[in-house]
Scaffold this motif. Structure first.
Motif, PDB file in Angstrom:
ATOM      1  N   THR A 203      19.428  69.390  58.836  1.00  0.00           N
ATOM      2  CA  THR A 203      20.233  70.114  57.855  1.00  0.00           C
ATOM      3  C   THR A 203      21.582  70.429  58.480  1.00  0.00           C
ATOM      4  O   THR A 203      21.657  70.973  59.579  1.00  0.00           O
ATOM      5  CB  THR A 203      19.548  71.429  57.444  1.00  0.00           C
ATOM      6  N   TRP A 204      22.656  70.090  57.787  1.00  0.00           N
ATOM      7  CA  TRP A 204      23.987  70.298  58.334  1.00  0.00           C
ATOM      8  C   TRP A 204      24.557  71.631  57.837  1.00  0.00           C
ATOM      9  O   TRP A 204      25.061  71.736  56.729  1.00  0.00           O
ATOM     10  CB  TRP A 204      24.919  69.163  57.925  1.00  0.00           C
ATOM     11  N   GLN A 205      24.443  72.648  58.658  1.00  0.00           N
ATOM     12  CA  GLN A 205      24.970  73.973  58.327  1.00  0.00           C
ATOM     13  C   GLN A 205      26.285  74.188  59.088  1.00  0.00           C
ATOM     14  O   GLN A 205      26.304  74.679  60.206  1.00  0.00           O
ATOM     15  CB  GLN A 205      23.955  75.054  58.706  1.00  0.00           C
ATOM     16  N   PHE A 206      27.400  73.761  58.477  1.00  0.00           N
ATOM     17  CA  PHE A 206      28.689  73.813  59.155  1.00  0.00           C
ATOM     18  C   PHE A 206      29.078  75.235  59.541  1.00  0.00           C
ATOM     19  O   PHE A 206      29.776  75.451  60.533  1.00  0.00           O
ATOM     20  CB  PHE A 206      29.772  73.196  58.264  1.00  0.00           C
ATOM     21  N   SER A 207      28.637  76.207  58.769  1.00  0.00           N
ATOM     22  CA  SER A 207      29.003  77.595  59.046  1.00  0.00           C
ATOM     23  C   SER A 207      28.375  78.101  60.341  1.00  0.00           C
ATOM     24  O   SER A 207      28.833  79.091  60.910  1.00  0.00           O
ATOM     25  CB  SER A 207      28.579  78.497  57.891  1.00  0.00           C
ATOM     26  N   ASP A 208      27.327  77.426  60.807  1.00  0.00           N
ATOM     27  CA  ASP A 208      26.645  77.852  62.024  1.00  0.00           C
ATOM     28  C   ASP A 208      27.261  77.249  63.288  1.00  0.00           C
ATOM     29  O   ASP A 208      26.853  77.579  64.397  1.00  0.00           O
ATOM     30  CB  ASP A 208      25.156  77.463  61.976  1.00  0.00           C
ATOM     31  N   TRP A 209      28.244  76.367  63.131  1.00  0.00           N
ATOM     32  CA  TRP A 209      28.827  75.704  64.291  1.00  0.00           C
ATOM     33  C   TRP A 209      29.911  76.574  64.922  1.00  0.00           C
ATOM     34  O   TRP A 209      30.666  77.262  64.224  1.00  0.00           O
ATOM     35  CB  TRP A 209      29.453  74.373  63.906  1.00  0.00           C
ATOM     36  N   ALA A 210      29.984  76.548  66.244  1.00  0.00           N
ATOM     37  CA  ALA A 210      31.120  77.142  66.948  1.00  0.00           C
ATOM     38  C   ALA A 210      32.175  76.036  67.041  1.00  0.00           C
ATOM     39  O   ALA A 210      32.012  75.090  67.832  1.00  0.00           O
ATOM     40  CB  ALA A 210      30.703  77.614  68.338  1.00  0.00           C
ATOM     41  N   PRO A 211      33.245  76.103  66.244  1.00  0.00           N
ATOM     42  CA  PRO A 211      34.118  74.938  66.050  1.00  0.00           C
ATOM     43  C   PRO A 211      34.789  74.400  67.305  1.00  0.00           C
ATOM     44  O   PRO A 211      34.853  73.186  67.499  1.00  0.00           O
ATOM     45  CB  PRO A 211      35.162  75.442  65.041  1.00  0.00           C
ATOM     46  N   VAL A 212      35.279  75.268  68.181  1.00  0.00           N
ATOM     47  CA  VAL A 212      36.020  74.780  69.351  1.00  0.00           C
ATOM     48  C   VAL A 212      35.125  74.028  70.333  1.00  0.00           C
ATOM     49  O   VAL A 212      35.412  72.864  70.675  1.00  0.00           O
ATOM     50  CB  VAL A 212      36.753  75.939  70.056  1.00  0.00           C
ATOM     51  N   PRO A 213      34.028  74.621  70.822  1.00  0.00           N
ATOM     52  CA  PRO A 213      33.176  73.855  71.742  1.00  0.00           C
ATOM     53  C   PRO A 213      32.516  72.645  71.090  1.00  0.00           C
ATOM     54  O   PRO A 213      32.317  71.616  71.732  1.00  0.00           O
ATOM     55  CB  PRO A 213      32.125  74.875  72.201  1.00  0.00           C
ATOM     56  N   ALA A 214      32.195  72.747  69.792  1.00  0.00           N
ATOM     57  CA  ALA A 214      31.580  71.614  69.094  1.00  0.00           C
ATOM     58  C   ALA A 214      32.551  70.439  69.029  1.00  0.00           C
ATOM     59  O   ALA A 214      32.198  69.296  69.331  1.00  0.00           O
ATOM     60  CB  ALA A 214      31.143  72.030  67.688  1.00  0.00           C
ATOM     61  N   ALA A 215      33.804  70.735  68.626  1.00  0.00           N
ATOM     62  CA  ALA A 215      34.806  69.676  68.522  1.00  0.00           C
ATOM     63  C   ALA A 215      35.161  69.107  69.894  1.00  0.00           C
ATOM     64  O   ALA A 215      35.335  67.892  70.052  1.00  0.00           O
ATOM     65  CB  ALA A 215      36.072  70.227  67.846  1.00  0.00           C
ATOM     66  N   ALA A 216      35.280  69.981  70.892  1.00  0.00           N
ATOM     67  CA  ALA A 216      35.603  69.520  72.247  1.00  0.00           C
ATOM     68  C   ALA A 216      34.499  68.617  72.791  1.00  0.00           C
ATOM     69  O   ALA A 216      34.776  67.582  73.419  1.00  0.00           O
ATOM     70  CB  ALA A 216      35.817  70.712  73.171  1.00  0.00           C
ATOM     71  N   SER A 217      33.244  68.990  72.535  1.00  0.00           N
ATOM     72  CA  SER A 217      32.124  68.176  72.990  1.00  0.00           C
ATOM     73  C   SER A 217      32.153  66.806  72.328  1.00  0.00           C
ATOM     74  O   SER A 217      32.013  65.774  73.008  1.00  0.00           O
ATOM     75  CB  SER A 217      30.797  68.887  72.664  1.00  0.00           C
ATOM     76  N   LEU A 218      32.327  66.767  71.021  1.00  0.00           N
ATOM     77  CA  LEU A 218      32.365  65.488  70.313  1.00  0.00           C
ATOM     78  C   LEU A 218      33.523  64.615  70.782  1.00  0.00           C
ATOM     79  O   LEU A 218      33.366  63.403  70.987  1.00  0.00           O
ATOM     80  CB  LEU A 218      32.486  65.731  68.805  1.00  0.00           C
ATOM     81  N   LEU A 219      34.697  65.211  70.949  1.00  0.00           N
ATOM     82  CA  LEU A 219      35.875  64.450  71.351  1.00  0.00           C
ATOM     83  C   LEU A 219      35.690  63.862  72.746  1.00  0.00           C
ATOM     84  O   LEU A 219      35.974  62.679  72.994  1.00  0.00           O
ATOM     85  CB  LEU A 219      37.115  65.342  71.320  1.00  0.00           C
ATOM     86  N   TYR A 220      35.208  64.677  73.671  1.00  0.00           N
ATOM     87  CA  TYR A 220      35.020  64.207  75.049  1.00  0.00           C
ATOM     88  C   TYR A 220      33.968  63.103  75.117  1.00  0.00           C
ATOM     89  O   TYR A 220      34.171  62.064  75.753  1.00  0.00           O
ATOM     90  CB  TYR A 220      34.600  65.368  75.945  1.00  0.00           C
ATOM     91  N   LEU A 221      32.840  63.315  74.447  1.00  0.00           N
ATOM     92  CA  LEU A 221      31.768  62.332  74.508  1.00  0.00           C
ATOM     93  C   LEU A 221      32.145  61.029  73.805  1.00  0.00           C
ATOM     94  O   LEU A 221      31.761  59.943  74.248  1.00  0.00           O
ATOM     95  CB  LEU A 221      30.495  62.909  73.873  1.00  0.00           C
ATOM     96  N   THR A 222      32.923  61.124  72.722  1.00  0.00           N
ATOM     97  CA  THR A 222      33.330  59.924  71.991  1.00  0.00           C
ATOM     98  C   THR A 222      34.330  59.100  72.786  1.00  0.00           C
ATOM     99  O   THR A 222      34.140  57.893  72.996  1.00  0.00           O
ATOM    100  CB  THR A 222      33.935  60.303  70.630  1.00  0.00           C
ATOM    101  N   VAL A 223      35.399  59.747  73.240  1.00  0.00           N
ATOM    102  CA  VAL A 223      36.489  59.015  73.899  1.00  0.00           C
ATOM    103  C   VAL A 223      36.154  58.686  75.353  1.00  0.00           C
ATOM    104  O   VAL A 223      36.194  57.527  75.777  1.00  0.00           O
ATOM    105  CB  VAL A 223      37.805  59.822  73.826  1.00  0.00           C
ATOM    106  N   ILE A 224      35.829  59.722  76.128  1.00  0.00           N
ATOM    107  CA  ILE A 224      35.598  59.520  77.560  1.00  0.00           C
ATOM    108  C   ILE A 224      34.190  58.976  77.827  1.00  0.00           C
ATOM    109  O   ILE A 224      34.016  57.975  78.529  1.00  0.00           O
ATOM    110  CB  ILE A 224      35.811  60.831  78.338  1.00  0.00           C
ATOM    111  N   GLY A 225      33.186  59.637  77.254  1.00  0.00           N
ATOM    112  CA  GLY A 225      31.812  59.241  77.537  1.00  0.00           C
ATOM    113  C   GLY A 225      31.457  57.867  77.013  1.00  0.00           C
ATOM    114  O   GLY A 225      30.845  57.059  77.722  1.00  0.00           O
ATOM    115  N   SER A 226      31.837  57.572  75.748  1.00  0.00           N
ATOM    116  CA  SER A 226      31.418  56.313  75.127  1.00  0.00           C
ATOM    117  C   SER A 226      32.468  55.213  75.216  1.00  0.00           C
ATOM    118  O   SER A 226      32.188  54.121  75.710  1.00  0.00           O
ATOM    119  CB  SER A 226      31.048  56.550  73.657  1.00  0.00           C
TER     120      SER A 226
END
Length: 315
Positions: A203-226
């Motif tokens: 279930t995607w509950q966007f209101s439950d996300w902490a936006p800064v660490p969530a976005a930073a994690s996705l960006l780092y893992l997408t660009v650098i990690g993958s």
């Protein structure tokens, strides 16, 4: 060149277990997080390679990239992302270090390939070192979900090992294809598989996300990690063998320990130091043949370059 690429890849992958954990703790559903990461990275890489004329989008229609994506990306990271809800990133790194050992087992038991005693001893030494590195800093709260998480990671490593062995076959069969394009195509398939799994189970509950660490994690893992890390993995494997690039799994725990010491003032014990030495020793011992081959190849290339310059001067 291979040695430099291997070093960079190890440094990148040494951080990804923690960054995955950051994203999950920030509220990102694990399968969604992994799916976005790999699908985005693969699509971006394929577009860039297509525009520059170094890849064809028809790679996505080949069964080889679909099978590679199912093993290297979907199976491996569906397991790891889910399990890191219940186990620490350190435990994830420890259990993921079984990858090279499983590759040796697959090559010897299933494929009936001759595996040197050196490889077996190096794998066992490296895995023992991983355990020693992590023992002082890991406090395990044994529970049913913790045990299940550990088992799931090990199942994911079976997928990873099988995918790594099969991917070497793919790079040989499609020898004229850019290895980074092959990696991008398999990431697209694995990422889309993770997104479908997320749609079915999360279930995607966007209101439950902490936006800064969530976005930073996705960006780092997408660009650098993958985009960077996994492309280097495929590039190295195309020039060596399935086992050699997979030994990054022995380097990631020492990197995690080093980051803890430098960034958080954590202490490192003598047991951890002994583990680091054992890991590096096992890595060097296991891959001595590969390093010798690379040195001979580098010397040959250097000799050919010098000969070419001499011929140019004579002409």
């Amino acid at each position: 060149m291979v040695a430099a690429a291997f070093t960079i890849m190890c440094l990148i992958f040494g951080t990804t277990f923690l960054v995955i954990k950051v994203g999950i703790d920030a509220g990102l559903p694990p399968f969604l997080s992994g799916g976005i990461r790999f699908a985005a990275a693969g699509i971006i890489l394929l577009i860039v390679l297509r525009v520059t004329g170094r890849a064809k989008l028809s790679l996505l229609l080949r069964k080889e990239t679909m099978i590679s994506g199912a093993g290297l990306t979907f199976g491996t990271f569906a397991a790891l992302y889910w399990a890191e809800q219940h186990v620490s990133s350190g435990i994830g790194a420890v259990l993921s270090a079984t990858g090279p050992l499983l590759i040796v087992l697959i090559q010897s038991l299933l494929l009936r390939q001759k595996v040197s005693r050196r490889s077996v001893i190096g794998c066992l030494a490296g895995f023992t070192g991983v355990i020693l590195v992590m023992i002082p800093g890991i406090v395990v709260d044994i529970s049913g979900l913790w045990v299940l998480g550990c088992v799931v990671i090990l199942l994911g490593e079976i997928c990873y090992s099988g995918g790594a062995v099969y991917s070497k076959h793919v790079t040989e069969k499609l020898a004229g294809t850019n290895p980074i394009a092959l990696n991008a195509a398999q990431m697209v398939h694995g990422g889309l598989g993770l997104l479908v799994l997320s749609l079915l189970t999360e279930t995607w509950q966007f209101s439950d996300w902490a936006p800064v660490p969530a976005a930073a994690s996705l960006l780092y893992l997408t660009v650098i990690g993958s985009m960077v890390g996994h492309s280097l993995f495929y590039w190295i494997m195309a020039r060596t063998n399935p086992l050699f690039p997979s030994t990054w799994l022995y380097i990631s725990p020492p990197i995690a320990v080093g980051l803890g010491v430098l960034l958080y003032g954590e202490e490192i014990s003598l047991i951890s130091l002994a583990g680091v030495v054992l890991i590096l020793g096992g890595l060097i011992f296991m891959n001595q043949t590969a390093w010798d081959w690379l040195r001979r190849k580098a010397a040959l290339l250097a000799g050919n370059k010098v000969l070419g310059q001499k011929n140019k001067v004579i002409d």
